[in-house]
Design a protein around this motif. Structure first.
Motif, PDB file in Angstrom:
ATOM      1  N   ALA A  43       0.835  -1.207   0.000  1.00 33.23           N
ATOM      2  CA  ALA A  43       0.000   0.000   0.000  1.00 33.23           C
ATOM      3  C   ALA A  43       0.869   1.256   0.000  1.00 33.23           C
ATOM      4  O   ALA A  43       0.540   2.252  -0.653  1.00 33.23           O
ATOM      5  CB  ALA A  43      -0.932  -0.009   1.208  1.00 33.23           C
ATOM      6  N   LEU A  44       1.989   1.202   0.714  1.00 34.99           N
ATOM      7  CA  LEU A  44       2.913   2.328   0.731  1.00 34.99           C
ATOM      8  C   LEU A  44       3.503   2.542  -0.673  1.00 34.99           C
ATOM      9  O   LEU A  44       3.681   3.684  -1.114  1.00 34.99           O
ATOM     10  CB  LEU A  44       4.027   2.083   1.754  1.00 34.99           C
ATOM     11  CG  LEU A  44       4.981   3.238   2.010  1.00 34.99           C
ATOM     12  CD1 LEU A  44       4.236   4.459   2.543  1.00 34.99           C
ATOM     13  CD2 LEU A  44       6.066   2.808   2.990  1.00 34.99           C
ATOM     14  N   LEU A  99      -3.483   4.833   4.957  1.00 33.89           N
ATOM     15  CA  LEU A  99      -2.725   5.266   3.772  1.00 33.89           C
ATOM     16  C   LEU A  99      -3.668   5.636   2.629  1.00 33.89           C
ATOM     17  O   LEU A  99      -3.459   6.646   1.941  1.00 33.89           O
ATOM     18  CB  LEU A  99      -1.783   4.164   3.308  1.00 33.89           C
ATOM     19  CG  LEU A  99      -0.463   4.012   4.032  1.00 33.89           C
ATOM     20  CD1 LEU A  99       0.300   2.813   3.478  1.00 33.89           C
ATOM     21  CD2 LEU A  99       0.381   5.255   3.936  1.00 33.89           C
ATOM     22  N   GLU A 100      -4.683   4.832   2.429  1.00 33.32           N
ATOM     23  CA  GLU A 100      -5.640   5.105   1.351  1.00 33.32           C
ATOM     24  C   GLU A 100      -6.392   6.406   1.613  1.00 33.32           C
ATOM     25  O   GLU A 100      -6.644   7.180   0.686  1.00 33.32           O
ATOM     26  CB  GLU A 100      -6.591   3.926   1.187  1.00 33.32           C
ATOM     27  CG  GLU A 100      -5.898   2.700   0.612  1.00 33.32           C
ATOM     28  CD  GLU A 100      -6.731   1.427   0.680  1.00 33.32           C
ATOM     29  OE1 GLU A 100      -7.804   1.420   1.337  1.00 33.32           O
ATOM     30  OE2 GLU A 100      -6.293   0.425   0.080  1.00 33.32           O
ATOM     31  N   LEU A 113       3.540  13.859   5.241  1.00 32.36           N
ATOM     32  CA  LEU A 113       3.142  12.659   5.986  1.00 32.36           C
ATOM     33  C   LEU A 113       3.989  11.453   5.577  1.00 32.36           C
ATOM     34  O   LEU A 113       4.309  10.615   6.419  1.00 32.36           O
ATOM     35  CB  LEU A 113       1.651  12.389   5.798  1.00 32.36           C
ATOM     36  CG  LEU A 113       0.747  13.446   6.449  1.00 32.36           C
ATOM     37  CD1 LEU A 113      -0.697  13.258   5.997  1.00 32.36           C
ATOM     38  CD2 LEU A 113       0.865  13.426   7.968  1.00 32.36           C
ATOM     39  N   PHE A 114       4.375  11.375   4.326  1.00 30.22           N
ATOM     40  CA  PHE A 114       5.268  10.298   3.883  1.00 30.22           C
ATOM     41  C   PHE A 114       6.617  10.402   4.595  1.00 30.22           C
ATOM     42  O   PHE A 114       7.172   9.399   5.053  1.00 30.22           O
ATOM     43  CB  PHE A 114       5.447  10.353   2.358  1.00 30.22           C
ATOM     44  CG  PHE A 114       6.393   9.325   1.826  1.00 30.22           C
ATOM     45  CD1 PHE A 114       6.141   7.973   2.002  1.00 30.22           C
ATOM     46  CD2 PHE A 114       7.542   9.706   1.151  1.00 30.22           C
ATOM     47  CE1 PHE A 114       7.026   7.013   1.518  1.00 30.22           C
ATOM     48  CE2 PHE A 114       8.430   8.756   0.658  1.00 30.22           C
ATOM     49  CZ  PHE A 114       8.170   7.408   0.845  1.00 30.22           C
ATOM     50  N   TYR A 115       7.122  11.617   4.703  1.00 26.94           N
ATOM     51  CA  TYR A 115       8.364  11.808   5.451  1.00 26.94           C
ATOM     52  C   TYR A 115       8.190  11.321   6.895  1.00 26.94           C
ATOM     53  O   TYR A 115       9.021  10.572   7.411  1.00 26.94           O
ATOM     54  CB  TYR A 115       8.794  13.284   5.423  1.00 26.94           C
ATOM     55  CG  TYR A 115       9.761  13.605   6.529  1.00 26.94           C
ATOM     56  CD1 TYR A 115      11.065  13.116   6.487  1.00 26.94           C
ATOM     57  CD2 TYR A 115       9.368  14.357   7.628  1.00 26.94           C
ATOM     58  CE1 TYR A 115      11.953  13.380   7.516  1.00 26.94           C
ATOM     59  CE2 TYR A 115      10.253  14.624   8.654  1.00 26.94           C
ATOM     60  CZ  TYR A 115      11.533  14.126   8.600  1.00 26.94           C
ATOM     61  OH  TYR A 115      12.407  14.372   9.628  1.00 26.94           O
ATOM     62  N   ARG A 172      -3.473  15.921  13.147  1.00 28.37           N
ATOM     63  CA  ARG A 172      -4.485  14.860  13.220  1.00 28.37           C
ATOM     64  C   ARG A 172      -3.976  13.580  12.544  1.00 28.37           C
ATOM     65  O   ARG A 172      -4.097  12.484  13.095  1.00 28.37           O
ATOM     66  CB  ARG A 172      -5.784  15.333  12.561  1.00 28.37           C
ATOM     67  CG  ARG A 172      -6.924  14.352  12.677  1.00 28.37           C
ATOM     68  CD  ARG A 172      -8.255  14.919  12.214  1.00 28.37           C
ATOM     69  NE  ARG A 172      -8.229  15.424  10.844  1.00 28.37           N
ATOM     70  CZ  ARG A 172      -8.357  16.702  10.513  1.00 28.37           C
ATOM     71  NH1 ARG A 172      -8.503  17.626  11.421  1.00 28.37           N
ATOM     72  NH2 ARG A 172      -8.332  17.061   9.237  1.00 28.37           N
ATOM     73  N   TYR A 173      -3.365  13.722  11.371  1.00 29.04           N
ATOM     74  CA  TYR A 173      -2.857  12.535  10.680  1.00 29.04           C
ATOM     75  C   TYR A 173      -1.605  11.978  11.351  1.00 29.04           C
ATOM     76  O   TYR A 173      -1.430  10.762  11.414  1.00 29.04           O
ATOM     77  CB  TYR A 173      -2.614  12.825   9.193  1.00 29.04           C
ATOM     78  CG  TYR A 173      -3.902  12.750   8.410  1.00 29.04           C
ATOM     79  CD1 TYR A 173      -4.463  11.517   8.089  1.00 29.04           C
ATOM     80  CD2 TYR A 173      -4.571  13.899   8.024  1.00 29.04           C
ATOM     81  CE1 TYR A 173      -5.652  11.435   7.389  1.00 29.04           C
ATOM     82  CE2 TYR A 173      -5.766  13.827   7.326  1.00 29.04           C
ATOM     83  CZ  TYR A 173      -6.307  12.590   7.017  1.00 29.04           C
ATOM     84  OH  TYR A 173      -7.489  12.502   6.335  1.00 29.04           O
ATOM     85  N   LEU A 174      -0.764  12.850  11.855  1.00 23.35           N
ATOM     86  CA  LEU A 174       0.417  12.367  12.561  1.00 23.35           C
ATOM     87  C   LEU A 174       0.015  11.573  13.809  1.00 23.35           C
ATOM     88  O   LEU A 174       0.600  10.525  14.099  1.00 23.35           O
ATOM     89  CB  LEU A 174       1.328  13.532  12.935  1.00 23.35           C
ATOM     90  CG  LEU A 174       2.628  13.165  13.622  1.00 23.35           C
ATOM     91  CD1 LEU A 174       3.443  12.192  12.793  1.00 23.35           C
ATOM     92  CD2 LEU A 174       3.439  14.423  13.920  1.00 23.35           C
ATOM     93  N   GLU A 175      -0.994  12.045  14.493  1.00 23.93           N
ATOM     94  CA  GLU A 175      -1.500  11.313  15.661  1.00 23.93           C
ATOM     95  C   GLU A 175      -1.991   9.928  15.252  1.00 23.93           C
ATOM     96  O   GLU A 175      -1.718   8.932  15.930  1.00 23.93           O
ATOM     97  CB  GLU A 175      -2.634  12.114  16.303  1.00 23.93           C
ATOM     98  CG  GLU A 175      -3.157  11.543  17.583  1.00 23.93           C
ATOM     99  CD  GLU A 175      -4.193  12.459  18.210  1.00 23.93           C
ATOM    100  OE1 GLU A 175      -5.321  11.980  18.466  1.00 23.93           O
ATOM    101  OE2 GLU A 175      -3.888  13.644  18.422  1.00 23.93           O
ATOM    102  N   ARG A 176      -2.675   9.863  14.148  1.00 26.52           N
ATOM    103  CA  ARG A 176      -3.169   8.567  13.671  1.00 26.52           C
ATOM    104  C   ARG A 176      -2.027   7.662  13.217  1.00 26.52           C
ATOM    105  O   ARG A 176      -2.072   6.450  13.430  1.00 26.52           O
ATOM    106  CB  ARG A 176      -4.200   8.784  12.561  1.00 26.52           C
ATOM    107  CG  ARG A 176      -5.479   9.417  13.131  1.00 26.52           C
ATOM    108  CD  ARG A 176      -6.505   9.719  12.084  1.00 26.52           C
ATOM    109  NE  ARG A 176      -6.991   8.497  11.461  1.00 26.52           N
ATOM    110  CZ  ARG A 176      -7.618   8.480  10.287  1.00 26.52           C
ATOM    111  NH1 ARG A 176      -7.830   9.604   9.629  1.00 26.52           N
ATOM    112  NH2 ARG A 176      -8.029   7.338   9.777  1.00 26.52           N
TER     113      ARG A 176
END
Length: 189
Positions: A43-44, A99-100, A113-115, A172-176
């Motif tokens: 998926a990555l 990821l999706e 976010l990829f980093y 928010r995404y980093l927390e997830r």
């Protein structure tokens, strides 16, 4: 302090907790963990291909290098017995779903976010993995100067696009991501 540093500082405690998980290393548990890594890395790979498709010219070479590292990792996982058709553990399925979901964000968010995905995983890996074992080859791959250069380049690219992004969206995404990393590493408890 730039946006990346602010975001990192905000979640330093969560990262430290992730790094402090009492991982129990044994060959059987690690083999399961690796086999379950395959769907996530696949998926990555798709995430990176989409990122590369939108990348400005100046970003393409570092992203191609990161994509190459992911392809090499997929090949290595297959050589370790990963089966692309095997049932996927719910934790891995959830991370693939994240990821999706992130793939729907704009390019600058996806790049940052990829980093962070790479950085947080490698920090946890370096905190947990030591000594000889079936993980040694992977450790050598991620510690190689070539891969460290890829991570450095990703950080530079992320810094270049981070300013002006909504810090709350990133947070928010980093927390997830941190939550999913904890769940993933917890498969080794």
């Amino acid at each position: 302090m730039g946006l990346l540093q602010q975001t990192e500082a905000r979640y330093r405690q969560a990262l430290e907790a992730l790094k402090a998980l009492p991982i129990r290393w044994d060959r059987e548990r690690f083999a399961f963990w690796l086999k379950q890594d395959y769907p996530f890395v696949e998926a990555l790979y798709r995430y990176q291909v989409a990122l590369l498709a939108e990348a400005p010219q100046a970003h393409r070479f570092p992203l191609v290098q990161a994509l190459l590292a992911t392809v090499e990792e997929l090949d290595w996982l297959l050589a370790q017995g990963a089966d692309p058709k095997a049932p996927v553990h719910p934790v891995r399925r959830e991370y693939v779903g994240l990821l999706e979901e992130m793939a729907g964000l704009g390019y600058p968010y996806r790049l940052v976010l990829f980093y962070f995905l790479n950085r947080l995983f490698l920090e946890a890996w370096n905190a947990h993995v030591e000594g000889d074992g079936p993980w040694r080859e992977l450790s050598e791959h991620w510690a190689a100067p070539e891969f460290q250069a890829v991570l450095f380049d990703l950080e530079v690219l992320a810094q270049g696009v981070a300013e002006g992004l909504d810090q709350e969206v990133l947070a928010r995404y980093l927390e997830r991501i941190l939550e999913m990393e904890e769940k993933t590493w917890s498969l080794l408890l």
